[in-house]
Design a protein around this motif. Structure first.
Motif, PDB file in Angstrom:
ATOM      1  N   HIS A 153      -0.634 -30.587  22.969  1.00  0.00           N
ATOM      2  CA  HIS A 153      -0.276 -29.179  23.001  1.00  0.00           C
ATOM      3  C   HIS A 153      -1.510 -28.303  22.826  1.00  0.00           C
ATOM      4  O   HIS A 153      -2.434 -28.647  22.112  1.00  0.00           O
ATOM      5  CB  HIS A 153       0.721 -28.840  21.890  1.00  0.00           C
ATOM      6  N   THR A 154      -1.469 -27.171  23.472  1.00  0.00           N
ATOM      7  CA  THR A 154      -2.545 -26.193  23.326  1.00  0.00           C
ATOM      8  C   THR A 154      -2.219 -25.251  22.181  1.00  0.00           C
ATOM      9  O   THR A 154      -1.090 -25.236  21.675  1.00  0.00           O
ATOM     10  CB  THR A 154      -2.697 -25.371  24.615  1.00  0.00           C
ATOM     11  N   ILE A 155      -3.200 -24.441  21.795  1.00  0.00           N
ATOM     12  CA  ILE A 155      -2.962 -23.431  20.762  1.00  0.00           C
ATOM     13  C   ILE A 155      -1.801 -22.535  21.181  1.00  0.00           C
ATOM     14  O   ILE A 155      -0.907 -22.238  20.391  1.00  0.00           O
ATOM     15  CB  ILE A 155      -4.242 -22.608  20.493  1.00  0.00           C
ATOM     16  N   GLY A 156      -1.796 -22.125  22.444  1.00  0.00           N
ATOM     17  CA  GLY A 156      -0.727 -21.259  22.942  1.00  0.00           C
ATOM     18  C   GLY A 156       0.642 -21.910  22.847  1.00  0.00           C
ATOM     19  O   GLY A 156       1.621 -21.268  22.431  1.00  0.00           O
ATOM     20  N   ALA A 157       0.725 -23.174  23.225  1.00  0.00           N
ATOM     21  CA  ALA A 157       2.009 -23.891  23.162  1.00  0.00           C
ATOM     22  C   ALA A 157       2.478 -24.029  21.716  1.00  0.00           C
ATOM     23  O   ALA A 157       3.668 -23.869  21.426  1.00  0.00           O
ATOM     24  CB  ALA A 157       1.875 -25.264  23.816  1.00  0.00           C
ATOM     25  N   ARG A 158       1.548 -24.307  20.806  1.00  0.00           N
ATOM     26  CA  ARG A 158       1.928 -24.429  19.392  1.00  0.00           C
ATOM     27  C   ARG A 158       2.330 -23.079  18.815  1.00  0.00           C
ATOM     28  O   ARG A 158       3.250 -22.991  17.992  1.00  0.00           O
ATOM     29  CB  ARG A 158       0.802 -25.070  18.589  1.00  0.00           C
ATOM     30  N   LEU A 159       1.673 -22.007  19.246  1.00  0.00           N
ATOM     31  CA  LEU A 159       2.041 -20.662  18.804  1.00  0.00           C
ATOM     32  C   LEU A 159       3.466 -20.348  19.248  1.00  0.00           C
ATOM     33  O   LEU A 159       4.285 -19.869  18.453  1.00  0.00           O
ATOM     34  CB  LEU A 159       1.060 -19.636  19.377  1.00  0.00           C
ATOM     35  N   LYS A 160       3.779 -20.640  20.493  1.00  0.00           N
ATOM     36  CA  LYS A 160       5.137 -20.416  21.009  1.00  0.00           C
ATOM     37  C   LYS A 160       6.144 -21.273  20.250  1.00  0.00           C
ATOM     38  O   LYS A 160       7.232 -20.811  19.896  1.00  0.00           O
ATOM     39  CB  LYS A 160       5.182 -20.724  22.505  1.00  0.00           C
ATOM     40  N   GLU A 161       5.779 -22.520  19.979  1.00  0.00           N
ATOM     41  CA  GLU A 161       6.650 -23.425  19.219  1.00  0.00           C
ATOM     42  C   GLU A 161       6.946 -22.859  17.832  1.00  0.00           C
ATOM     43  O   GLU A 161       8.085 -22.883  17.372  1.00  0.00           O
ATOM     44  CB  GLU A 161       5.981 -24.795  19.109  1.00  0.00           C
ATOM     45  N   GLU A 162       5.925 -22.333  17.175  1.00  0.00           N
ATOM     46  CA  GLU A 162       6.122 -21.729  15.845  1.00  0.00           C
ATOM     47  C   GLU A 162       7.024 -20.499  15.939  1.00  0.00           C
ATOM     48  O   GLU A 162       7.896 -20.302  15.102  1.00  0.00           O
ATOM     49  CB  GLU A 162       4.775 -21.325  15.223  1.00  0.00           C
ATOM     50  N   ARG A 163       6.811 -19.670  16.949  1.00  0.00           N
ATOM     51  CA  ARG A 163       7.640 -18.472  17.118  1.00  0.00           C
ATOM     52  C   ARG A 163       9.094 -18.861  17.325  1.00  0.00           C
ATOM     53  O   ARG A 163       9.993 -18.333  16.654  1.00  0.00           O
ATOM     54  CB  ARG A 163       7.148 -17.640  18.305  1.00  0.00           C
ATOM     55  N   GLU A 164       9.325 -19.797  18.231  1.00  0.00           N
ATOM     56  CA  GLU A 164      10.697 -20.232  18.514  1.00  0.00           C
ATOM     57  C   GLU A 164      11.315 -20.928  17.304  1.00  0.00           C
ATOM     58  O   GLU A 164      12.491 -20.734  17.004  1.00  0.00           O
ATOM     59  CB  GLU A 164      10.716 -21.134  19.741  1.00  0.00           C
ATOM     60  N   GLY A 165      10.510 -21.730  16.597  1.00  0.00           N
ATOM     61  CA  GLY A 165      11.008 -22.402  15.388  1.00  0.00           C
ATOM     62  C   GLY A 165      11.408 -21.424  14.302  1.00  0.00           C
ATOM     63  O   GLY A 165      12.314 -21.690  13.510  1.00  0.00           O
ATOM     64  N   ALA A 166      10.733 -20.275  14.264  1.00  0.00           N
ATOM     65  CA  ALA A 166      11.067 -19.233  13.284  1.00  0.00           C
ATOM     66  C   ALA A 166      12.248 -18.386  13.756  1.00  0.00           C
ATOM     67  O   ALA A 166      12.733 -17.526  13.020  1.00  0.00           O
ATOM     68  CB  ALA A 166       9.854 -18.347  13.030  1.00  0.00           C
ATOM     69  N   GLY A 167      12.694 -18.628  14.991  1.00  0.00           N
ATOM     70  CA  GLY A 167      13.819 -17.869  15.525  1.00  0.00           C
ATOM     71  C   GLY A 167      13.453 -16.438  15.882  1.00  0.00           C
ATOM     72  O   GLY A 167      14.319 -15.555  15.873  1.00  0.00           O
ATOM     73  N   LEU A 168      12.182 -16.203  16.211  1.00  0.00           N
ATOM     74  CA  LEU A 168      11.724 -14.856  16.527  1.00  0.00           C
ATOM     75  C   LEU A 168      11.567 -14.674  18.032  1.00  0.00           C
ATOM     76  O   LEU A 168      11.121 -15.577  18.737  1.00  0.00           O
ATOM     77  CB  LEU A 168      10.382 -14.568  15.856  1.00  0.00           C
ATOM     78  N   SER A 169      11.914 -13.493  18.508  1.00  0.00           N
ATOM     79  CA  SER A 169      11.683 -13.155  19.911  1.00  0.00           C
ATOM     80  C   SER A 169      10.244 -12.688  20.067  1.00  0.00           C
ATOM     81  O   SER A 169       9.562 -12.382  19.079  1.00  0.00           O
ATOM     82  CB  SER A 169      12.633 -12.033  20.333  1.00  0.00           C
TER      83      SER A 169
END
Length: 157
Positions: free
Chosen positions: A2-18
């Motif tokens: 995973h790239t930094i961007g993919a992990r950032l998106k994963e964290e956002r989605e995991g937090a339930g944030l739009s």
């Protein structure tokens, strides 16, 4: 990987944030957030500080290594340690600190075993690597190493 961007998106989605919620918290535009999540640009320190304050695991975002595994709380660790200890005691096993730690990791990676911490002598089972050998250790005293299985002697009281 995973790239930094993919992990950032994963964290956002995991937090339930739009994306809109992250934009509001961080003050970045939709295009900037899209560029971060798509890997077109790397997030700056100010952005990372803001998402960290919002609960993102920024170490994971940057390195791919979590500060603590997602979903594991202190109570899970306590219950897992108790289960591993009971399994060692029930089986009369002599394990090193490193082997006990490996048992803990195996239990923590098997949420059903940790969540259903069973009393000593029950059939709780862990699978994992202990030393150089794959092992299965059950709460009823059975140890399987590789293809061999042995029954540990019960302690006499």
């Amino acid at each position: 990987m995973h790239t930094i961007g993919a992990r950032l998106k994963e964290e956002r989605e995991g937090a339930g944030l739009s994306q809109a919620e992250v934009m509001e918290v961080t003050g970045v535009t939709r295009k900037t957030l899209f560029n971060y999540e798509s890997g077109e640009r790397s997030p700056d320190a100010e952005f990372l500080a803001k998402v960290h304050a919002a609960g993102f695991d920024t170490q994971y975002v940057l390195t791919g290594v979590r500060l603590r595994p997602m979903g594991i709380e202190i109570e899970d660790v306590r219950r897992t340690a108790e289960t591993a200890y009971q399994m060692v005691q029930a089986g009369g096993l002599a394990v090193s600190g490193q082997q006990f730690a490996q048992m803990m990791v195996a239990l923590l990676n098997a949420p059903q075993a940790a969540a259903n911490a069973a009393p000593a002598g029950s059939a709780t089972t862990i699978h994992g690597q202990v030393g150089k050998h794959a092992q299965v250790i059950t709460g009823n005293g059975n140890i399987q190493t590789g293809m061999r299985q042995q029954k540990t002697p019960k302690k006499t009281q």
